[in-house]
Design a protein around this motif. Sequence first.
Motif, PDB file in Angstrom:
ATOM      1  N   VAL A  87       0.833  -1.209   0.000  1.00  0.00           N
ATOM      2  CA  VAL A  87       0.000   0.000   0.000  1.00  0.00           C
ATOM      3  C   VAL A  87       0.865   1.254   0.000  1.00  0.00           C
ATOM      4  O   VAL A  87       0.566   2.224  -0.707  1.00  0.00           O
ATOM      5  N   LEU A  88       1.952   1.265   0.755  1.00  0.00           N
ATOM      6  CA  LEU A  88       2.824   2.438   0.785  1.00  0.00           C
ATOM      7  C   LEU A  88       3.375   2.746  -0.603  1.00  0.00           C
ATOM      8  O   LEU A  88       3.398   3.910  -1.019  1.00  0.00           O
ATOM      9  N   ASP A  89       3.810   1.730  -1.328  1.00  0.00           N
ATOM     10  CA  ASP A  89       4.331   1.949  -2.681  1.00  0.00           C
ATOM     11  C   ASP A  89       3.251   2.516  -3.596  1.00  0.00           C
ATOM     12  O   ASP A  89       3.512   3.430  -4.378  1.00  0.00           O
ATOM     13  N   VAL A  90       2.050   1.975  -3.494  1.00  0.00           N
ATOM     14  CA  VAL A  90       0.949   2.467  -4.321  1.00  0.00           C
ATOM     15  C   VAL A  90       0.623   3.911  -3.955  1.00  0.00           C
ATOM     16  O   VAL A  90       0.427   4.759  -4.832  1.00  0.00           O
ATOM     17  N   LEU A  91       0.592   4.215  -2.653  1.00  0.00           N
ATOM     18  CA  LEU A  91       0.358   5.596  -2.218  1.00  0.00           C
ATOM     19  C   LEU A  91       1.423   6.534  -2.789  1.00  0.00           C
ATOM     20  O   LEU A  91       1.105   7.631  -3.255  1.00  0.00           O
ATOM     21  N   ALA A  92       2.676   6.106  -2.745  1.00  0.00           N
ATOM     22  CA  ALA A  92       3.764   6.928  -3.279  1.00  0.00           C
ATOM     23  C   ALA A  92       3.562   7.209  -4.766  1.00  0.00           C
ATOM     24  O   ALA A  92       3.777   8.340  -5.230  1.00  0.00           O
ATOM     25  N   HIS A  93       3.107   6.202  -5.513  1.00  0.00           N
ATOM     26  CA  HIS A  93       2.845   6.399  -6.947  1.00  0.00           C
ATOM     27  C   HIS A  93       1.695   7.381  -7.144  1.00  0.00           C
ATOM     28  O   HIS A  93       1.753   8.218  -8.046  1.00  0.00           O
ATOM     29  N   LEU A  94       0.658   7.264  -6.324  1.00  0.00           N
ATOM     30  CA  LEU A  94      -0.486   8.177  -6.438  1.00  0.00           C
ATOM     31  C   LEU A  94      -0.103   9.600  -6.044  1.00  0.00           C
ATOM     32  O   LEU A  94      -0.610  10.565  -6.625  1.00  0.00           O
ATOM     33  N   VAL A  95       0.797   9.742  -5.082  1.00  0.00           N
ATOM     34  CA  VAL A  95       1.309  11.064  -4.719  1.00  0.00           C
ATOM     35  C   VAL A  95       2.109  11.634  -5.889  1.00  0.00           C
ATOM     36  O   VAL A  95       1.935  12.807  -6.261  1.00  0.00           O
ATOM     37  N   ASP A  96       2.971  10.821  -6.485  1.00  0.00           N
ATOM     38  CA  ASP A  96       3.769  11.260  -7.640  1.00  0.00           C
ATOM     39  C   ASP A  96       2.881  11.697  -8.796  1.00  0.00           C
ATOM     40  O   ASP A  96       3.265  12.586  -9.572  1.00  0.00           O
ATOM     41  N   LYS A  97       1.715  11.090  -8.927  1.00  0.00           N
ATOM     42  CA  LYS A  97       0.785  11.416 -10.012  1.00  0.00           C
ATOM     43  C   LYS A  97      -0.191  12.527  -9.618  1.00  0.00           C
ATOM     44  O   LYS A  97      -1.135  12.813 -10.350  1.00  0.00           O
ATOM     45  N   SER A  98       0.030  13.125  -8.443  1.00  0.00           N
ATOM     46  CA  SER A  98      -0.778  14.248  -7.931  1.00  0.00           C
ATOM     47  C   SER A  98      -2.245  13.896  -7.716  1.00  0.00           C
ATOM     48  O   SER A  98      -3.106  14.766  -7.770  1.00  0.00           O
ATOM     49  N   LEU A  99      -2.530  12.635  -7.462  1.00  0.00           N
ATOM     50  CA  LEU A  99      -3.898  12.227  -7.152  1.00  0.00           C
ATOM     51  C   LEU A  99      -4.119  12.125  -5.647  1.00  0.00           C
ATOM     52  O   LEU A  99      -5.253  12.169  -5.176  1.00  0.00           O
ATOM     53  N   VAL A 100      -3.045  11.966  -4.893  1.00  0.00           N
ATOM     54  CA  VAL A 100      -3.083  11.911  -3.438  1.00  0.00           C
ATOM     55  C   VAL A 100      -2.111  12.956  -2.908  1.00  0.00           C
ATOM     56  O   VAL A 100      -1.023  13.134  -3.466  1.00  0.00           O
ATOM     57  N   VAL A 101      -2.515  13.624  -1.837  1.00  0.00           N
ATOM     58  CA  VAL A 101      -1.653  14.613  -1.185  1.00  0.00           C
ATOM     59  C   VAL A 101      -1.071  13.970   0.063  1.00  0.00           C
ATOM     60  O   VAL A 101      -1.805  13.367   0.856  1.00  0.00           O
ATOM     61  N   ALA A 102       0.239  14.088   0.235  1.00  0.00           N
ATOM     62  CA  ALA A 102       0.906  13.585   1.434  1.00  0.00           C
ATOM     63  C   ALA A 102       1.298  14.794   2.285  1.00  0.00           C
ATOM     64  O   ALA A 102       2.189  15.559   1.909  1.00  0.00           O
ATOM     65  N   ASP A 103       0.599  14.968   3.398  1.00  0.00           N
ATOM     66  CA  ASP A 103       0.907  16.053   4.321  1.00  0.00           C
ATOM     67  C   ASP A 103       1.882  15.527   5.362  1.00  0.00           C
ATOM     68  O   ASP A 103       1.500  14.734   6.228  1.00  0.00           O
ATOM     69  N   ARG A 104       3.127  15.970   5.261  1.00  0.00           N
ATOM     70  CA  ARG A 104       4.159  15.509   6.197  1.00  0.00           C
ATOM     71  C   ARG A 104       4.288  16.503   7.337  1.00  0.00           C
ATOM     72  O   ARG A 104       4.534  17.682   7.112  1.00  0.00           O
ATOM     73  N   LYS A 105       4.104  15.999   8.548  1.00  0.00           N
ATOM     74  CA  LYS A 105       4.205  16.828   9.747  1.00  0.00           C
ATOM     75  C   LYS A 105       5.078  16.105  10.757  1.00  0.00           C
ATOM     76  O   LYS A 105       5.449  14.948  10.567  1.00  0.00           O
ATOM     77  N   GLU A 106       5.355  16.788  11.837  1.00  0.00           N
ATOM     78  CA  GLU A 106       6.192  16.218  12.889  1.00  0.00           C
ATOM     79  C   GLU A 106       5.618  14.909  13.421  1.00  0.00           C
ATOM     80  O   GLU A 106       6.342  13.961  13.700  1.00  0.00           O
ATOM     81  N   GLU A 107       4.294  14.841  13.551  1.00  0.00           N
ATOM     82  CA  GLU A 107       3.677  13.637  14.105  1.00  0.00           C
ATOM     83  C   GLU A 107       3.540  12.507  13.096  1.00  0.00           C
ATOM     84  O   GLU A 107       3.172  11.394  13.454  1.00  0.00           O
ATOM     85  N   GLY A 108       3.830  12.778  11.847  1.00  0.00           N
ATOM     86  CA  GLY A 108       3.757  11.734  10.832  1.00  0.00           C
ATOM     87  C   GLY A 108       3.093  12.234   9.558  1.00  0.00           C
ATOM     88  O   GLY A 108       2.686  13.385   9.463  1.00  0.00           O
ATOM     89  N   THR A 109       2.977  11.370   8.597  1.00  0.00           N
ATOM     90  CA  THR A 109       2.384  11.724   7.305  1.00  0.00           C
ATOM     91  C   THR A 109       0.920  11.317   7.273  1.00  0.00           C
ATOM     92  O   THR A 109       0.561  10.226   7.696  1.00  0.00           O
ATOM     93  N   ARG A 110       0.098  12.227   6.778  1.00  0.00           N
ATOM     94  CA  ARG A 110      -1.314  11.934   6.520  1.00  0.00           C
ATOM     95  C   ARG A 110      -1.531  12.039   5.018  1.00  0.00           C
ATOM     96  O   ARG A 110      -1.031  12.948   4.373  1.00  0.00           O
ATOM     97  N   TYR A 111      -2.302  11.092   4.515  1.00  0.00           N
ATOM     98  CA  TYR A 111      -2.628  11.060   3.098  1.00  0.00           C
ATOM     99  C   TYR A 111      -4.067  11.505   2.929  1.00  0.00           C
ATOM    100  O   TYR A 111      -4.941  11.120   3.708  1.00  0.00           O
ATOM    101  N   ARG A 112      -4.312  12.316   1.910  1.00  0.00           N
ATOM    102  CA  ARG A 112      -5.668  12.786   1.669  1.00  0.00           C
ATOM    103  C   ARG A 112      -5.903  13.016   0.182  1.00  0.00           C
ATOM    104  O   ARG A 112      -4.948  13.152  -0.589  1.00  0.00           O
ATOM    105  N   LEU A 113      -7.164  13.040  -0.157  1.00  0.00           N
ATOM    106  CA  LEU A 113      -7.572  13.339  -1.521  1.00  0.00           C
ATOM    107  C   LEU A 113      -8.188  14.726  -1.547  1.00  0.00           C
ATOM    108  O   LEU A 113      -8.907  15.101  -0.608  1.00  0.00           O
ATOM    109  N   LEU A 114      -7.913  15.478  -2.600  1.00  0.00           N
ATOM    110  CA  LEU A 114      -8.650  16.714  -2.788  1.00  0.00           C
ATOM    111  C   LEU A 114     -10.114  16.339  -2.979  1.00  0.00           C
ATOM    112  O   LEU A 114     -10.424  15.262  -3.501  1.00  0.00           O
ATOM    113  N   GLU A 115     -11.015  17.193  -2.569  1.00  0.00           N
ATOM    114  CA  GLU A 115     -12.434  16.823  -2.544  1.00  0.00           C
ATOM    115  C   GLU A 115     -12.972  16.415  -3.919  1.00  0.00           C
ATOM    116  O   GLU A 115     -13.758  15.472  -4.017  1.00  0.00           O
ATOM    117  N   THR A 116     -12.555  17.073  -4.974  1.00  0.00           N
ATOM    118  CA  THR A 116     -13.015  16.701  -6.316  1.00  0.00           C
ATOM    119  C   THR A 116     -12.565  15.282  -6.657  1.00  0.00           C
ATOM    120  O   THR A 116     -13.347  14.482  -7.186  1.00  0.00           O
TER     121      THR A 116
END
Length: 176
Positions: A49-78
């Motif tokens: 799943v992490l590899d797939v998430l990384a590919h989706l982030v690279d393709k700008s379909l998933v946003v990876a918000d990196r913070k001190e407490e860790g990374t959260r993955y999210r989709l833009l609402e559209t």
Amino acid sequence: LAATLDWSYRLLVEAERKVLQRLAVFAGGCTLAAAEAVCADEATGTDAVLDVLAHLVDKSLVVADRKEEGTRYRLLETIRQYALERLLESGELDQVRERHCVYFVVWAEQADTHIDKPSEPASLRDYEAEHDNLRAALEWCRGDESRAAAGLRLAAACGRFWNLRAYLSEGIAQLV
């Protein structure tokens, strides 16, 4: 916009499509652990799943918000709405929402044991980060009598959080 999303979606490999669709059940994003629990299947194991998430982030379909407490993955609402439509078309919506609910029931029950400990100040922050997911899981539980027990477990695990953060009226509304 729909044509652009269709074009991007068709370029994805099957595992990327499935993970993107399944991410749509998350409200307000998710941690890697939550994504693994909800998005993995026989073809895409939890370790992939992490590899797939990384590919989706690279393709700008998933946003990876990196913070001190860790990374959260999210989709833009559209994109989330588009992926939710694809998930509905796939016939997996209820199954994925069930996994989402099960994950957050267990998560909330574990988090509740640490919520009022001075040594665990991150617990309330974690609850706040997952608040929209907890709401979504509770709402899904309200839709069917067979899910009532899971909804009650989740509500019970959220009780101290609701009290400490002054969400008591929300908690009461969830139980009515």
